[in-house]
Design a protein around this motif. Structure first.
Motif, mmCIF file in Angstrom:
data_model
loop_
_atom_site.group_PDB
_atom_site.id
_atom_site.type_symbol
_atom_site.label_atom_id
_atom_site.label_comp_id
_atom_site.label_asym_id
_atom_site.label_seq_id
_atom_site.Cartn_x
_atom_site.Cartn_y
_atom_site.Cartn_z
ATOM 1 N N LYS A 1 0.830 -1.206 0.000
ATOM 2 C CA LYS A 1 0.000 0.000 0.000
ATOM 3 C C LYS A 1 0.863 1.254 0.000
ATOM 4 C CE LYS A 1 -4.324 -1.650 2.010
ATOM 5 N NZ LYS A 1 -5.294 -1.511 3.147
ATOM 6 N N GLN A 2 1.962 1.224 0.754
ATOM 7 C CA GLN A 2 2.870 2.370 0.771
ATOM 8 C C GLN A 2 3.428 2.636 -0.624
ATOM 9 O OE1 GLN A 2 5.629 0.921 3.779
ATOM 10 N NE2 GLN A 2 4.827 2.353 5.302
ATOM 11 N N THR A 3 3.805 1.569 -1.315
ATOM 12 C CA THR A 3 4.368 1.706 -2.654
ATOM 13 C C THR A 3 3.307 2.190 -3.635
ATOM 14 O OG1 THR A 3 5.904 -0.108 -2.170
ATOM 15 C CG2 THR A 3 5.657 0.535 -4.480
ATOM 16 N N LEU A 4 2.090 1.684 -3.512
ATOM 17 C CA LEU A 4 1.000 2.110 -4.394
ATOM 18 C C LEU A 4 0.708 3.591 -4.220
ATOM 19 C CD1 LEU A 4 -1.273 1.510 -6.404
ATOM 20 C CD2 LEU A 4 -2.718 0.866 -4.457
ATOM 21 N N ILE A 5 0.603 4.032 -2.963
ATOM 22 C CA ILE A 5 0.371 5.454 -2.696
ATOM 23 C C ILE A 5 1.508 6.295 -3.264
ATOM 24 C CG2 ILE A 5 0.298 7.202 -0.861
ATOM 25 C CD1 ILE A 5 -2.310 5.754 -1.142
ATOM 26 N N MET A 6 2.737 5.838 -3.050
ATOM 27 C CA MET A 6 3.891 6.559 -3.574
ATOM 28 C C MET A 6 3.805 6.703 -5.087
ATOM 29 S SD MET A 6 7.961 5.524 -3.492
ATOM 30 C CE MET A 6 7.741 4.200 -4.710
ATOM 31 N N MET A 7 3.510 5.618 -5.783
ATOM 32 C CA MET A 7 3.500 5.639 -7.243
ATOM 33 C C MET A 7 2.364 6.503 -7.789
ATOM 34 S SD MET A 7 6.201 4.278 -8.152
ATOM 35 C CE MET A 7 5.833 4.564 -9.900
ATOM 36 N N LEU A 8 1.229 6.531 -7.112
ATOM 37 C CA LEU A 8 0.130 7.380 -7.567
ATOM 38 C C LEU A 8 0.527 8.849 -7.523
ATOM 39 C CD1 LEU A 8 -2.934 5.609 -5.898
ATOM 40 C CD2 LEU A 8 -2.386 5.692 -8.340
ATOM 41 N N TRP A 9 1.149 9.269 -6.425
ATOM 42 C CA TRP A 9 1.586 10.662 -6.312
ATOM 43 C C TRP A 9 2.746 10.962 -7.258
ATOM 44 C CZ3 TRP A 9 -1.647 13.931 -4.721
ATOM 45 C CH2 TRP A 9 -2.466 13.717 -3.629
ATOM 46 N N VAL A 10 3.668 10.019 -7.386
ATOM 47 C CA VAL A 10 4.815 10.231 -8.275
ATOM 48 C C VAL A 10 4.368 10.319 -9.733
ATOM 49 C CG1 VAL A 10 6.935 9.183 -9.187
ATOM 50 C CG2 VAL A 10 6.546 9.260 -6.726
ATOM 51 N N MET A 11 3.351 9.543 -10.114
ATOM 52 C CA MET A 11 2.837 9.630 -11.486
ATOM 53 C C MET A 11 2.284 11.021 -11.769
ATOM 54 S SD MET A 11 1.146 5.986 -12.616
ATOM 55 C CE MET A 11 0.282 5.613 -11.094
ATOM 56 N N LEU A 12 1.620 11.611 -10.777
ATOM 57 C CA LEU A 12 1.130 12.984 -10.937
ATOM 58 C C LEU A 12 2.305 13.942 -11.116
ATOM 59 C CD1 LEU A 12 -1.073 15.158 -10.875
ATOM 60 C CD2 LEU A 12 -0.931 15.105 -8.365
ATOM 61 N N TYR A 13 3.321 13.767 -10.289
ATOM 62 C CA TYR A 13 4.521 14.608 -10.384
ATOM 63 C C TYR A 13 5.206 14.424 -11.735
ATOM 64 C CZ TYR A 13 9.050 16.610 -9.020
ATOM 65 O OH TYR A 13 10.191 17.356 -8.945
ATOM 66 N N ALA A 14 5.246 13.188 -12.207
ATOM 67 C CA ALA A 14 5.885 12.894 -13.490
ATOM 68 C C ALA A 14 5.150 13.575 -14.638
ATOM 69 C CB ALA A 14 5.935 11.381 -13.709
ATOM 70 N N VAL A 15 3.819 13.576 -14.577
ATOM 71 C CA VAL A 15 3.026 14.222 -15.631
ATOM 72 C C VAL A 15 3.285 15.723 -15.660
ATOM 73 C CG1 VAL A 15 0.672 14.819 -16.351
ATOM 74 C CG2 VAL A 15 1.214 12.467 -15.694
ATOM 75 N N VAL A 16 3.288 16.347 -14.476
ATOM 76 C CA VAL A 16 3.557 17.792 -14.398
ATOM 77 C C VAL A 16 4.966 18.092 -14.907
ATOM 78 C CG1 VAL A 16 3.814 19.755 -12.841
ATOM 79 C CG2 VAL A 16 1.928 18.153 -12.512
ATOM 80 N N SER A 17 5.938 17.274 -14.478
ATOM 81 C CA SER A 17 7.323 17.472 -14.916
ATOM 82 C C SER A 17 7.448 17.299 -16.424
ATOM 83 C CB SER A 17 8.249 16.474 -14.205
ATOM 84 O OG SER A 17 8.266 16.708 -12.818
ATOM 85 N N PHE A 18 6.758 16.309 -16.970
ATOM 86 C CA PHE A 18 6.832 16.018 -18.406
ATOM 87 C C PHE A 18 6.365 17.213 -19.231
ATOM 88 C CE2 PHE A 18 5.182 14.426 -22.420
ATOM 89 C CZ PHE A 18 6.178 13.541 -22.832
ATOM 90 N N PHE A 19 5.271 17.821 -18.816
ATOM 91 C CA PHE A 19 4.690 18.895 -19.621
ATOM 92 C C PHE A 19 5.230 20.285 -19.299
ATOM 93 C CE2 PHE A 19 1.333 15.644 -20.128
ATOM 94 C CZ PHE A 19 1.259 15.640 -21.517
ATOM 95 N N PHE A 20 5.711 20.489 -18.066
ATOM 96 C CA PHE A 20 6.075 21.849 -17.670
ATOM 97 C C PHE A 20 7.549 22.035 -17.308
ATOM 98 C CE2 PHE A 20 1.536 21.413 -16.666
ATOM 99 C CZ PHE A 20 1.030 22.451 -17.429
ATOM 100 N N VAL A 21 8.298 20.948 -17.140
ATOM 101 C CA VAL A 21 9.697 21.085 -16.740
ATOM 102 C C VAL A 21 10.623 20.485 -17.792
ATOM 103 C CG1 VAL A 21 11.416 20.622 -14.950
ATOM 104 C CG2 VAL A 21 9.037 21.029 -14.300
ATOM 105 N N ASN A 22 10.621 19.170 -17.892
ATOM 106 C CA ASN A 22 11.509 18.480 -18.822
ATOM 107 C C ASN A 22 10.937 17.085 -19.077
ATOM 108 O OD1 ASN A 22 13.858 16.489 -19.301
ATOM 109 N ND2 ASN A 22 14.826 18.469 -19.700
#
Length: 245
Positions: free
Chosen positions: A164-185
């Protein structure tokens, strides 16, 4: 799988991975799409989730939350200047942008502060929720942004359940990855997803601290110290030029 990694082993892995990641930033600035720097940054993805896990563990086990917060707060301030110096970022947050304006140590401090607020009795619950909301969003300009705070909260909430800890981590990280992909690098955004590689290491965690008690203080010293070294090398190599994105 036999559990043979204690917290000291995992922290050493985090320190090594972090050094490799930051060295990649130094020698291959702006996340180029070349196999070697990408591989080095992927190794570096092991650092953050190990740090998040042990910040949550530290909150659970600490006997003095105020001293823990004070230590993390001082560490975050020192690390801010070391981080900015390392990568050529203005010391004044938000002066040159809204991303990567301070180190990940600030979200770690904020995460513990939020957990403390959540577990504390407040007379005015609405004010409590407003304070927590503001604190979480205050980490937005930092390395790993608010995501670091939210992941630590999730890890603490599901303590003892690695899946569950890993699942929660990956859900939030996927959001961060999407923002980074479109707005950072774009490369940076994709690489962030490789934090999942920490899972087999965490499965081997035996719940023990290990004998080397000095290692806790070593990390507090090593983190800003290695950033200062990177900053000096950056100036020698490139002059006083930013090297992130």
């Amino acid at each position: 799988m036999e559990k043979k990694l204690n917290s000291n082993h995992l922290k050493i892995i985090a320190i090594i991975a972090m050094t490799i990641d930051h060295a990649a930033n130094l020698f291959y600035p702006s996340f180029p799409t070349q196999p070697l720097p990408i591989a080095l940054h992927i190794i570096g993805r092991l650092t953050a989730p190990i740090m998040w896990f042990f910040i949550a563990e530290g909150y659970h086990y600490t006997h003095n939350i105020k001293k823990y917060l004070l230590r993390l707060g001082i560490f975050a301030i020192i690390s801010h200047f070391a981080y900015c110096f390392a990568f050529g970022i203005n010391f004044v947050p938000l002066k040159t942008g809204i991303f990567n304006q301070t180190s990940v140590m600030y979200p770690l401090f904020i995460a513990v502060l939020v957990l403390w607020f959540q577990d504390s009795e407040f007379r005015y619950k609405v004010l409590k929720h407003i304070l927590i909301f503001v604190l979480v969003w205050s980490a937005f300009p930092a390395d790993w942004s608010c995501i670091a705070v939210l992941v630590i909260i999730g890890i603490h909430r599901h303590r003892g359940d690695l899946k569950k800890q890993t699942l929660i981590m990956m859900l939030w990280v996927m959001l961060y990855a999407v923002v980074s992909f479109f707005f950072v690098n774009k490369v940076h955004g994709i690489i962030e997803l490789f934090v999942i590689l920490v899972y087999p290491l965490m499965k081997r965690y035996d719940g023990q601290r290990g004998k080397a008690k000095w290692l806790k203080w070593f990390f507090y010293i090593y983190y800003p110290a290695h950033l200062v070294v990177i900053g000096i090398i950056r100036i020698i190599m490139y002059g006083d030029t930013p090297i992130l994105f």
